[in-house]
Design a protein around this motif. Structure first.
Motif, PDB file in Angstrom:
ATOM      1  N   GLY A 176       0.960  -1.123   0.044  1.00 15.15           N
ATOM      2  CA  GLY A 176      -0.084   0.014  -0.075  1.00 15.15           C
ATOM      3  C   GLY A 176       0.923   1.289   0.128  1.00 15.15           C
ATOM      4  N   LYS A 177       2.004   1.121   0.585  1.00 17.71           N
ATOM      5  CA  LYS A 177       2.970   2.296   0.579  1.00 17.71           C
ATOM      6  C   LYS A 177       3.355   2.739  -0.757  1.00 17.71           C
ATOM      7  CE  LYS A 177       3.805   2.187   5.463  1.00 17.71           C
ATOM      8  NZ  LYS A 177       4.195   0.866   6.222  1.00 17.71           N
ATOM      9  N   HIS A 233       3.731   3.241  -4.765  1.00 17.99           N
ATOM     10  CA  HIS A 233       2.772   3.841  -5.495  1.00 17.99           C
ATOM     11  C   HIS A 233       2.186   2.976  -6.699  1.00 17.99           C
ATOM     12  CE1 HIS A 233       0.315   7.461  -5.783  1.00 17.99           C
ATOM     13  NE2 HIS A 233       0.769   7.636  -7.157  1.00 17.99           N
ATOM     14  N   SER A 288      -4.062   2.221   0.435  1.00 15.28           N
ATOM     15  CA  SER A 288      -2.964   3.063  -0.455  1.00 15.28           C
ATOM     16  C   SER A 288      -3.266   4.314  -0.375  1.00 15.28           C
ATOM     17  CB  SER A 288      -2.686   2.392  -1.649  1.00 15.28           C
ATOM     18  OG  SER A 288      -3.851   2.714  -2.554  1.00 15.28           O
TER      19      SER A 288
END
Ligand SMILES: Nc1ncnc2c1ncn2[C@@H]1O[C@H](COP(=O)(O)OP(=O)(O)OP(=O)(O)O)[C@@H](O)[C@H]1O
Ligand SMILES: [Mg+2]
Length: 458
Positions: A161-162, A164, A189
């Motif tokens: 999720g972190k 991109h 995200s």
């Protein structure tokens, strides 16, 4: 609650006229004659909409607008300007005014403008609320489980999720929670304010799938009367979820690869490259590696997707999650069906934990729901649990006699033999000497029966 309107005008007659008309319309109305008065009113009261005169005795209307927007971005402001003031009207719009109206105006015109404004505002609020709800519903924390496998999956989803843009491949048997994982990925995200567009690649014919994904230009084919945006365009800034990607044809696979590599594509029948910012999440319950070897899935796309794989573990490999999920589904259904079921009898629990759950969490959810509909007691007992579950259940306790009532009356002897053989073989990991001993038959007979029922190790 009545919508509230603040009138800001130093012209007393104007104030009064507007106030009367709007009160009659059912609004709550406040009025002031200065910019500083407007600011303190807007801070003290809950105001939905402000009618703000551009020319005020103390502070310029535009300044008042900017100050108000600093502490409340949601207030709708309609500027009242003199006819010649087009330039200022434009700057007002740039500073966040909802609209403007030229003085002198028809009251009817103003009333319509206010109605439209308030309606837009309530729609915006509604969309925001729904979006918040979706986010909460699909957070990572809604993937339940206490097993290390589920902990790992959740951690991995949190980490992805972190990032991109990295595309993700979610693999897992049917019903293991692949779509749940895709939701958690998107809503966890930074893209969570943008759309998550989903499509099931196996449910749609190829030609349609292409235009669903990429859109088309007017005239691209006979029915293309207008241009249409595809999912990749609609999801710009967000995520596209390609479910069952194993069923996508090689031509579309190559188009997907291009989107992944360049973040560009063309609409069907188009000549213009369209650039988008999207993350692709693909899911499959097929073994893509084998499909690649057999030439059914493009190797380059597979390698591209394989960079980040989330593997959803089958339920049978994490028995510690079974009762936890079962209780969760009981709570859910208690709410849904307005029941008050407390849990399971000990025998029922045993059956649930021992079963192999080929349909995974979805199957578990269905079994619980069915049992809850069938029972009118506080506890679910084996009586409410389907036959298949008892089959494997008995396997583990091979010594106990199956109760006659548990075998369906209409089950043929052949069928019983087939099911029983299958279970024994599976349990003994297809060790044929052990199986023939357990069944009390010779190895040759066992071989013949395996052939007769076309049983196979999977
Ligand atoms: N860990 C979990 N916690 C809570 N609910 C779960 C979990 N895993 C799956 N479920 C539930 O099980 C059902 C099936 O999940 P989902 O649709 O995500 O599976 P899937 O892998 O996409 O299945 P399929 O391959 O059949 O499309 C859903 O109702 C989902 O909410
Ligand atoms: Mg699915």
């Amino acid at each position: 609650m009545k919508p509230s309107i603040l009138i800001v005008d130093d012209d007393g007659v104007m104030q009064e006229t507007l106030s009367d008309v709007l009160k009659k319309r059912g609004y709550e109305v406040f009025s002031v004659g200065s910019g500083s008065g407007a600011l303190s009113m807007a801070k003290k009261n809950v105001i939905d909409l402000i009618l703000l005169d551009m020319r005020l005795p103390d502070i310029d209307g535009l300044e008042v607008l900017k100050k108000i927007k600093e502490f409340d971005t949601e207030i709708l402001v309609i500027m009242m300007t003199a006819f010649s003031d087009v330039q200022t009207a434009v700057s007002a719009m740039k500073s966040g005014a909802y609209d403007y109206i030229n003085k002198p105006f028809e009251l009817e015109e103003l009333k319509l403008l206010i109605e439209k404004g308030l309606e837009t505002k309530s729609l915006i609020n509604e969309v925001r609320r729904l979006h918040r709800e979706q986010k909460e519903k699909y957070q990572n924390s809604h993937i339940y489980g206490v097993s290390p496998q589920i902990h790992y999956v959740k951690e991995l989803i949190g980490m992805i999720g972190k990032t991109h843009k990295t595309s993700v491949l979610i693999q897992g048997e049917s019903g293991t929670g692949k779509e749940l994982a895709a939701n958690a990925l998107h809503y966890g995200s930074q893209r969570n304010d943008k759309p998550l567009m989903k499509i099931n690649c196996s449910a749609i014919p190829d030609s349609l799938l292409e235009s669903e994904l990429f859109g088309y230009e007017k005239g691209a084919f006979t029915d293309a009367k207008n241009t249409k945006k595809g999912l990749f365009e609609l999801a710009d800034g967000g995520t596209v979820f390609l479910d069952e990607i194993g069923d996508m044809n090689p031509f579309l696979q190559s188009k997907i690869l291009r989107v992944l590599e360049n973040q560009t594509f063309m609409r069907v029948g188009g000549e213009r490259e369209i650039k988008v910012d999207i993350r692709v999440i693909a899911a499959t319950n097929k073994d893509l590696e084998t499909m690649v070897k057999e030439g059914f899935f493009r190797k380059d796309l597979y390698y591209r997707l394989k960079v980040m794989v989330v593997e959803m573990p089958p339920l049978r490999d994490r028995p510690e999650d079974i009762l936890l999920l079962s209780n969760l589904f009981i709570e859910e259904n208690n709410r849904e069906y307005n029941k008050n079921i407390k849990g399971f009898s000990e025998e029922a629990k045993k059956l649930l934990v021992q079963y192999s759950w080929p349909g995974n969490v979805r199957e578990l959810r269905n079994v619980i729901e069915r049992a809850m509909i069938l029972t009118d007691r506080e506890l679910i007992t084996p009586k409410h649990i389907p036959f298949e579950l008892k089959q494997t259940g008995k396997m583990v306790h091979a010594i106990t006699e199956p109760e006659a009532s548990e075998i369906p009356f209409d089950m043929s002897l052949d069928n019983m033999e087939r099911v029983h053989l299958g279970n024994v073989l599976k349990k003994l990991e297809w060790n044929k000497s052990k199986a023939s001993k357990s069944l009390g038959i010779s190895r040759a007979t066992l071989r013949a029966k395996i052939k007769k029922y076309s049983l196979a190790e999977n």
